[in-house]
Write an enzyme that holds these catalytic residues in place. Structure first.
Site, PDB file in Angstrom:
ATOM      1  N   PHE A 203      24.659 -74.469 -46.287  1.00 33.38           N
ATOM      2  CA  PHE A 203      24.032 -73.836 -45.118  1.00 33.38           C
ATOM      3  C   PHE A 203      23.105 -74.834 -44.400  1.00 33.38           C
ATOM      4  O   PHE A 203      23.534 -75.942 -44.120  1.00 33.38           O
ATOM      5  CB  PHE A 203      23.348 -72.521 -45.514  1.00 33.38           C
ATOM      6  N   SER A 204      21.859 -74.457 -44.154  1.00 34.70           N
ATOM      7  CA  SER A 204      21.030 -75.284 -43.259  1.00 34.70           C
ATOM      8  C   SER A 204      20.583 -76.615 -43.850  1.00 34.70           C
ATOM      9  O   SER A 204      19.952 -77.412 -43.145  1.00 34.70           O
ATOM     10  CB  SER A 204      19.815 -74.484 -42.800  1.00 34.70           C
ATOM     11  N   VAL A 205      20.915 -76.861 -45.111  1.00 36.76           N
ATOM     12  CA  VAL A 205      20.726 -78.225 -45.628  1.00 36.76           C
ATOM     13  C   VAL A 205      21.540 -79.190 -44.757  1.00 36.76           C
ATOM     14  O   VAL A 205      21.144 -80.348 -44.557  1.00 36.76           O
ATOM     15  CB  VAL A 205      21.152 -78.296 -47.114  1.00 36.76           C
ATOM     16  N   THR A 206      22.645 -78.707 -44.239  1.00 37.05           N
ATOM     17  CA  THR A 206      23.471 -79.484 -43.307  1.00 37.05           C
ATOM     18  C   THR A 206      22.638 -80.065 -42.171  1.00 37.05           C
ATOM     19  O   THR A 206      22.859 -81.209 -41.740  1.00 37.05           O
ATOM     20  CB  THR A 206      24.567 -78.573 -42.699  1.00 37.05           C
ATOM     21  N   LYS A 207      21.695 -79.260 -41.676  1.00 30.71           N
ATOM     22  CA  LYS A 207      20.873 -79.701 -40.543  1.00 30.71           C
ATOM     23  C   LYS A 207      20.152 -81.010 -40.841  1.00 30.71           C
ATOM     24  O   LYS A 207      20.011 -81.868 -39.967  1.00 30.71           O
ATOM     25  CB  LYS A 207      19.825 -78.638 -40.202  1.00 30.71           C
TER      26      LYS A 207
END
Lengths: 449, 449
Positions: B166-170
């Site tokens: 999820f937002s670890v991608t960011k």
């Protein structure tokens, strides 16, 4: 015939004949050489990298390749699709395993590209390199005594790119099933209905496991690609390989199988029907209590020292597409082929019993095979989902539509892998250039040097 | 509240709050401890391996996890989904590169599972092992000075399994963008509209690149998960992350961005909106002439000596989901975290300039961050798509809904990776147990032994 008309014809042949085809288009055209000249665009003019399919963020409409509108299955988009299926549909990874990949020693022989041969029904010669171009090769690799003597990539495919192998997948499944028979877990004389009550009332119910493996079942299943109502399209839509469209039959590969009836008598003739391999996948799952894809990972892929993960197309219920869904690199297919050439041995391990390879090499029933009329494969047979050429060199091969092959020549101690995106599905359309080319490389490698 | 009602509530929270959430659910419930006791099923009772999601060939209806009916996004199916996205939707591979993976030396410390800490707003203690169970951890890994002192897997996740981050991608995207700024290819002071004329008329057009990176844009974009008409659902459907349903807006992440207007003034406050990261992905694509996923492969993944390929969810036009689509193993996230801890160095190579890490560690504007009201992150800030804790140890982290994190503690020379499938999306719901646990491990590792 106008160019436009020609292209349209090719597209129809391509889209229509792709899914499961053996060689039904064999006699559509008189000779491969004239076909290539008359009809086909060139590999160069359809180079997916040059065209730039899916390039741009986001791509412009004219460069889009999509599943929903079937453009993924139109030539020349297929030249991109065939190494990008993961980006189009759900897929299941087949893990390479931990640790280093097994060594493939590089011993390139620059003479190979220029090796000449005479295509079937032709008087002029052609080179290996020209054959690769004429067959829209995406990857080509030759092992001699296990060393890489030739390796080349084209189009949208690189050394590390898994490429769809279509019916080459069948040979992996057939090998697994043969292992299970050897281990006593699957009985080739039992009926499909004995293992799969779900198929008892279908045409498959009274077929033996052996008939499934050797494709001698008699199933009421049409692969007439000119008929939009042919079973083959419903099969693809049942599994989600094609968009569902207005298909409203049962969902998933296996549920679809149970709708098929019998037509004729099992065991009488070779009759190439991809649905047999789905039955085989289901049999493997049933007797192992697992599923065929996991078994392939455990017994083959994870033990080959593969360089890359492979992956397989799955239906909407997660079932791997046994008849044609495997995507892998040329180098990893070569490892599998070399293991087969070495009678199941690989890296000092016996991955499968020698008797399994012996059985495949011994082949199937030539008379039953002959009844199917494969003119480019005279004297051949089919056994355990492999094609046995019964030529002087004892070659046997895995074959997939649009030009996929693992060709194993025990006499020449050679394995050839070719992955391709030929616009025409059936290999019979270009066996005339492919098979003589393989033989020419075998002859070359067999000469004392 | 009946058990059924409780479960339904959790499901709604989960499905609704998943996609892009920062911490909007922060104050829904009074304390994590009471929440866990009152509402949540246990990790053990929802163990996906025990339940057997998608087991069987084909699975029985009650074990099916499907994209089309949204069951893939319901808890407890998510405990399977989060490590099986490739089997549900089209994805794009991020190649690990050729050769061996980089070494991670194993120095397990069996004391870690029993390390105690006091959760926020609690008087009783909890152990690290209990925290992992309470947060539905699927993978947990602790590096100390680069060595693996703790590694554990649960549920449907193994060492080799890519898991949605999820937002670890960011944080990966933010790091790439910061590199491009450092290289002079992207100007943080320029307006989005300068680079992306497609967004000139949208709310993003007048935002600076820096405001995108630090999420201080003012966009008319609702993440109110209780409103079925909230933008967030259309965004997910525009990209195909959710089934399209009756959505009839523009197709693809980027086309959707151009429909969003402005609300308020850019640069005034931290306002966590995942769409900013999609803009960032587009900016990266535009200035590199490539795309952010390929750049991530070239500049990060292919140079880390990753053990496994990663993959990213893509929209129907092939664009990687910048805000949340990365799937990778805990060990490979740990390599990335360790590279960040070592100021961009990894295996003797400087993968990114030290100044990029310095800038992230220095952090963003604390006052602007405070305005967003993250009660579990007092005194924190947000910079280049990273969360900077500004605690005594100088910790900074990548955070994703449902419990994903890469937590980097430079003082303790520690990197923690936790991948999870918590039923509640927002980390704020379990920061109360997670962050004190991380600190306790840091304290333990910092003690002379």
């Amino acid at each position: 015939m106008s160019n436009l008309r020609r292209l349209k014809t090719i597209k129809q042949l391509s889209t229509a004949a792709t899914l499961c085809a053996g060689s039904l288009l064999i006699s559509v055209l008189p000779s491969t050489a004239s076909l290539a000249e008359a009809l086909l665009p060139s590999a160069a003019s359809t180079d997916p990298a040059a065209i730039g399919w899916m390039a741009g963020t986001p791509p412009v409409a004219s460069k889009l390749v999509r599943h929903a509108d079937l453009s993924f299955y139109q030539f020349p988009q297929t030249r991109w699709t065939f190494s990008h299926f993961q980006e189009l549909v759900p897929t299941k990874r087949i893990w390479r395993g931990a640790g280093r990949s097994s060594a493939l020693v590089n011993m390139p022989d620059s003479a190979i590209d220029g090796i000449e041969f005479v295509p079937m029904n032709s008087e002029s010669t052609m080179t290996w390199g020209q054959m690769l171009e004429a067959t829209f090769a995406d990857a080509a690799l030759v092992l001699h005594r296990g060393n890489v003597v030739y390796e080349n990539y084209f189009g949208a495919t690189s050394r590390e790119t898994p490429h769809i192998s279509f019916s080459v997948t069948k040979s992996y499944y057939g090998t697994l099933a043969a292992m299970l028979i050897e281990e006593g877990r699957l009985d080739e004389d039992k009926l499909v209905g004995d293992y799969l009550p779900e198929l008892e009332g279908s045409g498959f119910g009274t077929a033996t496991v052996r008939q499934i493996l050797d494709m001698t079942t008699a199933i009421d299943y049409s692969e007439d690609y000119t008929d939009p109502k042919a079973h083959v399209f419903d099969f693809a839509r049942a599994g989600g390989i094609f968009p569902k469209g207005d298909y409203d039959g049962p969902e998933g590969f296996y549920a679809y199988l149970s709708t098929l009836g019998k037509k004729g008598e099992h065991g009488k003739a070779f009759s190439y029907r991809s649905v047999n391999t789905e039955v085989l996948g289901w049999l493997i799952a049933r007797v192992t209590g697992s599923n065929a894809v996991d078994l392939m990972q455990e017994r083959i892929w994870g033990r080959l020292g593969a360089e890359e993960d492979a992956y397989i197309l799955i239906d909407t219920l997660g079932t791997g597409w046994a008849a044609g869904g495997l995507n892998a690199t040329a180098r990893d297919h070569a490892r599998f082929g070399e293991m087969m050439r070495n009678n199941g041995q690989w890296n000092g391990e016996q991955l499968l019993p020698k008797s399994v390879v012996d059985d495949i090499r011994h082949g199937g029933d030539k008379d039953k095979f002959a009844m199917a009329g494969y003119t480019t494969l005279p004297g051949a047979s089919y056994r355990n989902q492999w094609w046995i050429h019964h030529n002087a060199n004892g070659a046997f091969s895995a074959r997939g539509v649009h030009g996929q092959t693992i060709y194993i020549d025990p006499t020449a101690e050679m394995v050839i892998v070719r992955l391709a995106s030929h616009p025409m599905a059936a290999n019979a359309n270009y066996d005339g250039v492919s098979l003589p080319a393989y033989q020419a490389i075998a002859d070359y490698l067999s000469k004392p040097r």
